[in-house]
Design a protein around this motif. Structure first.
Motif, mmCIF file in Angstrom:
data_model
loop_
_atom_site.group_PDB
_atom_site.id
_atom_site.type_symbol
_atom_site.label_atom_id
_atom_site.label_comp_id
_atom_site.label_asym_id
_atom_site.label_seq_id
_atom_site.Cartn_x
_atom_site.Cartn_y
_atom_site.Cartn_z
ATOM 1 N N GLU A 1 13.719 6.393 6.713
ATOM 2 C CA GLU A 1 14.048 4.938 6.477
ATOM 3 C C GLU A 1 12.626 4.247 6.007
ATOM 4 O OE1 GLU A 1 16.607 3.298 9.108
ATOM 5 O OE2 GLU A 1 18.365 3.774 7.917
ATOM 6 N N ARG A 2 11.665 4.527 6.985
ATOM 7 C CA ARG A 2 10.427 3.610 7.243
ATOM 8 C C ARG A 2 9.711 4.158 5.892
ATOM 9 N NH1 ARG A 2 8.685 5.339 11.450
ATOM 10 N NH2 ARG A 2 8.996 3.574 12.774
ATOM 11 N N LYS A 3 9.724 5.303 5.490
ATOM 12 C CA LYS A 3 9.195 5.754 4.204
ATOM 13 C C LYS A 3 9.469 5.332 2.959
ATOM 14 C CE LYS A 3 7.637 9.883 1.754
ATOM 15 N NZ LYS A 3 7.898 11.598 1.432
ATOM 16 N N ILE A 4 10.899 5.048 2.900
ATOM 17 C CA ILE A 4 11.852 4.515 1.883
ATOM 18 C C ILE A 4 11.262 3.037 1.706
ATOM 19 C CG2 ILE A 4 13.895 3.732 0.873
ATOM 20 C CD1 ILE A 4 14.980 6.238 1.913
ATOM 21 N N LEU A 5 11.271 2.302 2.913
ATOM 22 C CA LEU A 5 11.094 1.048 2.648
ATOM 23 C C LEU A 5 9.536 0.650 2.474
ATOM 24 C CD1 LEU A 5 13.155 -0.155 5.586
ATOM 25 C CD2 LEU A 5 13.723 -0.764 3.385
ATOM 26 N N GLN A 6 8.535 1.274 2.915
ATOM 27 C CA GLN A 6 7.290 1.246 2.545
ATOM 28 C C GLN A 6 7.140 1.349 1.185
ATOM 29 O OE1 GLN A 6 5.499 4.156 5.448
ATOM 30 N NE2 GLN A 6 4.771 2.683 6.815
ATOM 31 N N GLU A 7 7.598 2.322 0.640
ATOM 32 C CA GLU A 7 7.548 2.687 -0.928
ATOM 33 C C GLU A 7 8.150 1.591 -1.573
ATOM 34 O OE1 GLU A 7 9.667 6.233 -1.692
ATOM 35 O OE2 GLU A 7 7.839 7.606 -0.787
ATOM 36 N N TYR A 8 9.324 0.848 -1.289
ATOM 37 C CA TYR A 8 9.563 -0.227 -1.970
ATOM 38 C C TYR A 8 8.868 -1.510 -2.011
ATOM 39 C CZ TYR A 8 14.085 1.598 -3.800
ATOM 40 O OH TYR A 8 15.044 2.372 -4.464
#
Length: 309
Positions: free
Chosen positions: A260-267
């Protein structure tokens, strides 16, 4: 994407190829040229980010004799003239300065160039293929890329996905690279061990196909015998494999949080940390803004913006 490229190759429409660095944008451009009616004409490639701004105009559009200090007495044809009856590939188009974007727009609209220091209009019959690894739409919003030029360039938009999103291509690419570098280095190989292929399939390839080529060339150089195994692979690829194995042993809760952290960082990188950006992220992820803010707080990604203050 290859099917789309083949469909448009026979025409004369301008093509804009986007994708991360190393995905093969120039290979696509050359393939479109070779599949077109212009295949017997020249293919001229220009990296707009590699030529100093002071020289880019004269490189693209040419110059008349005596146009500036150091100019040839007889003048010089630019890349557009050299590409006549063929294709010009403008790589890293996002690096082109605004004042030259105006001149490029004129060429796209009128199919003629004017040399630096000249007043004569020179007609050119050329197909334009542009490419960028930057977000041109974001650059437009920031005022760094002309909207009219963007819409002229993106008549046929093609997006090449990064290698990590098309891992099924990796075995075929590895086989092709093995043949290439084995021949170059006068070596022969019988096989690549399944464990080594699994390592290559799990690696994220931030440098895309270009990085994969380098990794295979390294492995061909380092292989002790005629079989490539894990010990032959570059250290960064093997270290990533070790990290992946450690992550696989972590509890499900921790692995979900990391994902989840990785996805949100990308967004956040794509849409920004502003109030409007977070609204866009919530819409894209199909979650409420309250849920988004809670997750950002839980994952240590929350940061107040000016609008929120």
């Amino acid at each position: 994407v290859k099917e789309q490229a083949l469909k448009v190759a026979g025409g004369n429409s301008t093509v804009l190829i986007t994708g991360e660095s190393g995905t093969g944008k120039e290979i696509f451009a050359r393939a479109i040229h070779k599949a077109s009616t212009r295949e017997d004409g020249p293919f001229i490639s220009v990296n707009c980010g590699a030529i100093p701004e002071t020289l880019l105009e004269s490189e693209l559009f040419g110059y008349e004799g005596g146009a500036f200090t150091g100019a040839r007495k007889e003048g010089k044809a630019g890349k557009f003239e050299l590409a006549n009856d063929g294709t010009i590939f403008l790589d890293e188009i996002g690096e082109m300065p605004l004042h030259l974007q105006v001149k490029l727009l004129h060429v796209l609209q009128n199919r003629e160039v004017e040399r630096v220091g000249g007043s004569k209009k020179i007609p050119v019959d050329v197909r334009i293929i542009a490419a960028s690894n930057r977000d041109l739409e974001k650059m437009m919003q920031e005022g760094n890329f002309r909207k009219d030029l963007y819409f002229r360039l993106s008549v046929i938009p093609l997006h090449i996905p990064p290698l990590k999103e098309r891992r099924e291509d990796i075995p075929a690419l590895v086989e092709r690279c093995l043949l290439k570098y084995a021949s170059m280095l006068n070596k022969s190989f019988k096989a690549i061990e399944p464990d080594a292929m699994e390592t290559l399939l799990r690696y994220n390839w931030p440098g895309n196909v270009r990085e994969l080529e380098n990794a295979v060339e390294y492995a061909v150089n380092m292989a002790a015998g005629d079989i490539i195994n894990n010990s032959s692979l570059p250290p960064r690829v093997k270290e990533s494999e070790t990290e992946s194995l450690v992550q696989l042993k972590a509890p499900l809760r921790d692995r979900v949080r990391d994902f989840e952290r990785k996805i949100l960082q990308e967004y956040l990188e794509q849409y920004g940390n502003t109030y409007e950006g977070k609204n866009d992220i919530a819409d894209k992820l199909e979650i409420s803004r309250a849920t988004l803010y809670r997750k950002l707080s839980e994952l240590g990604l929350a940061g107040k913006t000016k609008e929120e203050d």
